[in-house]
Each structure stands twice: as C-alpha cells, then as structure tokens.
Design an enzyme around this catalytic site. Structure first.
Site, PDB file in Angstrom:
ATOM      1  CG  HIS A 148      54.367 -13.039  13.353  1.00 10.96           C
ATOM      2  ND1 HIS A 148      53.647 -14.001  14.034  1.00 10.96           N
ATOM      3  CD2 HIS A 148      55.555 -13.617  13.039  1.00 10.96           C
ATOM      4  CE1 HIS A 148      54.354 -15.111  14.122  1.00 10.96           C
ATOM      5  NE2 HIS A 148      55.535 -14.906  13.529  1.00 10.96           N
ATOM      6  CB  SER A 301      56.136 -18.029  12.889  1.00 11.12           C
ATOM      7  OG  SER A 301      56.520 -17.700  14.189  1.00 11.12           O
TER       8      SER A 301
END
Length: 361
Positions: A148, A301
């Site tokens: 991520h 995100s």
C-alpha cells in the site's frame, strides 16, 4: 555482406536459379547472399538495378522462366509493453501534472508517506527516497511488506525516467513513515509517533491514506502540533460510502474523495460537508514491491497522493506558503463536476495547470 535495401530474387525453378547465378559477373556474385535450398538470392539494390535490363531481356527470350522480386521484409517480435516503456497513469494525466513539469517537478519538497513503508529498492522510487522511520519496530528499516505505501509513494513521486510509471511530482524527496504492519493495521501511538518524527525532520507534507470511524484526542493533538510546525496534512476520506473517516474528519486536515476515469465520484467514496476535494482514485496504476513491480488499486487511498503531489508542485515553486495559503490556492484551482453535490465532491478536482498559473497572478 553489407546490404542497403537488399532485393530478394525468388526463382520458381532450381535450374533457372542456377543458370542465373552462374552467369553473373564475379564481383556481383561475391556480394550476393545465396539460398539455394529456396532457389533465392539477395543482392544490393545498386547491383539489382545494374542487372535489371539484362534480366528483362532474358525474360523475353525464355517465357517459361519465372522470377519474383521482393524486398527484405522486416519482422518484429509480438512483445508486450515492457517496464522500459514509461506509462503515464490516467490519474496523473487527469490532474494535468505533465503540463507543468517544465515549471515544477516537486524538487526540494519533503513528503512523508505515513503508511506501510516504501520499497527502497524500487527502480522508480529509490532515487527519491531520502529516509524514514519504522515506528512499528524501531530496530527494523521501513521495508514495505504490504504494498500500500509503495503504491501511494509512486503516485506522488515515481521518477520520470522512461521506465515503469511516472508520479505527479517526480522529483519530490520521499520519506517513509512506517506505522502500519504487514496486515495493513496500525496502532494510534505508532501513528502519532510517526507524525512527531515528521515534525522533528521538517517534513512539509504528510500523506495519510488511512482512517477510522473513531476520533482520537491523541491523534488530533499530534495533527494540531504538526500544523503549528507548518506541515500540510492530506488524508483519504474512506471507502464505505458514508461520512468521513478520521483523520480526514479533522478540520486541520484536507480530506480527499475519489473519482473514476469518467469524472464520476466513486460509489465507495466517503462524503460530507467538510470534504475538500476529489481526485483520481479508481483503477490507479502505480509502483509495487513485488514482481511485476506495478499494480492497479482503487480507493480514496489512491486519490490522496494525487493531491499530495499537486501540493508538492506548488511548494517547490513557492516554499514560503503556509498550509492555510496552500489551501487557498487549491480552492481556486478546482474544476467542478456537473450535477454532483458539494457533499460528494467538495470543491471539485484540483488540476495542476490552474494551481501553478496562480503564481503568476
């Protein structure tokens, strides 16, 4: 044999091929390439032109003889697009970042990625990574075992190097603020500690692509302290199609929602009256720590680092701007989405061309 635009002569009969070759001038015969198995030969264009008249005369005398003339056709491998061919992700193009790279690439701006770490060996990131911290385990480096953080970092600052992908601000100085473990979770104290590290190391922007439904006095205090030190904090709104998560819900933080390629707000994107902007966040291609080193993800995100990169482009040209002044410039640099409420899109999509044009006003 050096060949310039070689000509291929293909005879239908072996005897005709042999007859032709044995009757050629010795100099031309030496310069040719012979393929007797296929009754063919290759010669330079100049030699062919010299022999053309002779060949035509022979054709008139021997009608049964047949010869076809071909060029030396070039073939190419059916390769897929390789990592050696740089791709500009659609989100980077949508915010018009490439249009301002002659003016600013984010050089000199210190950006902290508060996340799962960053792949320090990634060829699209390693030159821009200047340091970091691992608050999960102070004895270990900020290696990204999740992916991520590396993905977020690539959208902010993947190098413009004819390789892989390119980020919004390809010359930003990246700092890994690793507070999240391999499973993508983090404790409140590890996040707060990472923010304090950012304060001590004069980070200018923090990307916070995470959230919780619960607010926290500790985190809010850390955020307010960072703001006092001039740090611009930008957070993802959340992916549950409900009101803003925290820290995006704190007034000191810029909250970012997600849009898709068609300019529609993503169905999952959280919303509310304190949402500030929306940026590309669906099917975003960026860097990844494991082969093939690139991955496509969706979420708020992924939208947040687009805005972080845009702010870096601005601060690179105007490093004196405070977070409040940066927000003022952002508010004046948006494109509104049609027929979508402010609760769903905030002020709209920030674009680089409008953002940097303000510096000349």
């Amino acid at each position: 044999m050096k060949q310039v635009d070689p000509i291929i002569l293909c005879f239908h009969e072996e005897q005709e091929y042999l007859h032709f070759c044995t009757n050629l001038p010795k100099k031309i015969r030496k310069r040719m390439r012979h393929y007797p198995r296929w009754h063919c030969c290759a010669m330079e264009k100049d030699d062919y032109n010299h022999l053309k008249e002779r060949m035509n005369q022979a054709e008139n005398q021997e009608h049964e003889r047949k010869v076809s003339i071909e060029s030396n056709v070039q073939y190419h491998l059916h390769e897929t697009v390789s990592a050696n061919q740089q791709i500009t992700p659609w989100g980077v193009s949508a915010v018009k970042a490439p249009e301002v790279w002659k003016i600013s690439t984010g050089s000199g701006v210190r950006v902290g990625i508060l996340d799962t770490g960053i792949d320090g060996k990634h060829p699209d990131l390693r030159e821009n990574i200047k340091g970091g911290v691992n608050t999960v385990d102070r004895t270990s480096p900020f290696i990204d075992q999740n992916g991520h953080g590396t993905h977020v970092a690539g959208t902010v600052a993947a190098l413009n190097n004819d390789y892989g992908v390119v980020g919004v601000a390809p010359n930003v100085e990246l700092y890994a603020l690793k507070a999240f473990s391999k499973d993508g979770s983090a404790s409140l104290t590890d996040i707060a500690e990472a923010i304090h590290w950012a304060i001590d190391h004069k980070i200018q922007i923090i990307n916070m692509s995470f959230g919780s439904r619960e607010t926290s006095t500790v985190l809010h205090r850390a955020i307010k302290e960072a703001l006092k030190h001039g740090i611009l904090m930008i957070a993802s709104s959340g992916n549950a199609a409900e009101t803003l998560d925290y820290p995006a819900g704190h007034k000191e933080v810029l909250a970012v929602g997600a849009i898709d390629r068609k300019g529609k707000v993503a169905e999952f994107s959280n919303f509310g009256r304190t949402l500030n902007y929306v940026q590309p966040g669906v099917d975003i291609l960026s860097t990844w720590p494991t082969p093939p080193k690139y991955n496509v993800l969706s979420g708020t995100s992924m939208a947040t680092p687009h805005l972080v990169g845009l702010c870096a482009l601005l601060l690179s040209r105007a490093p004196h701007l405070t977070p409040v002044q940066v927000k003022h410039h952002l508010d004046r640099s948006t494109v509104k989405l049609n027929k979508i409420s402010s609760r769903r899109q905030g002020r709209g999509v920030v674009v680089a061309s409008k953002l940097l044009a303000q510096l000349n006003d």
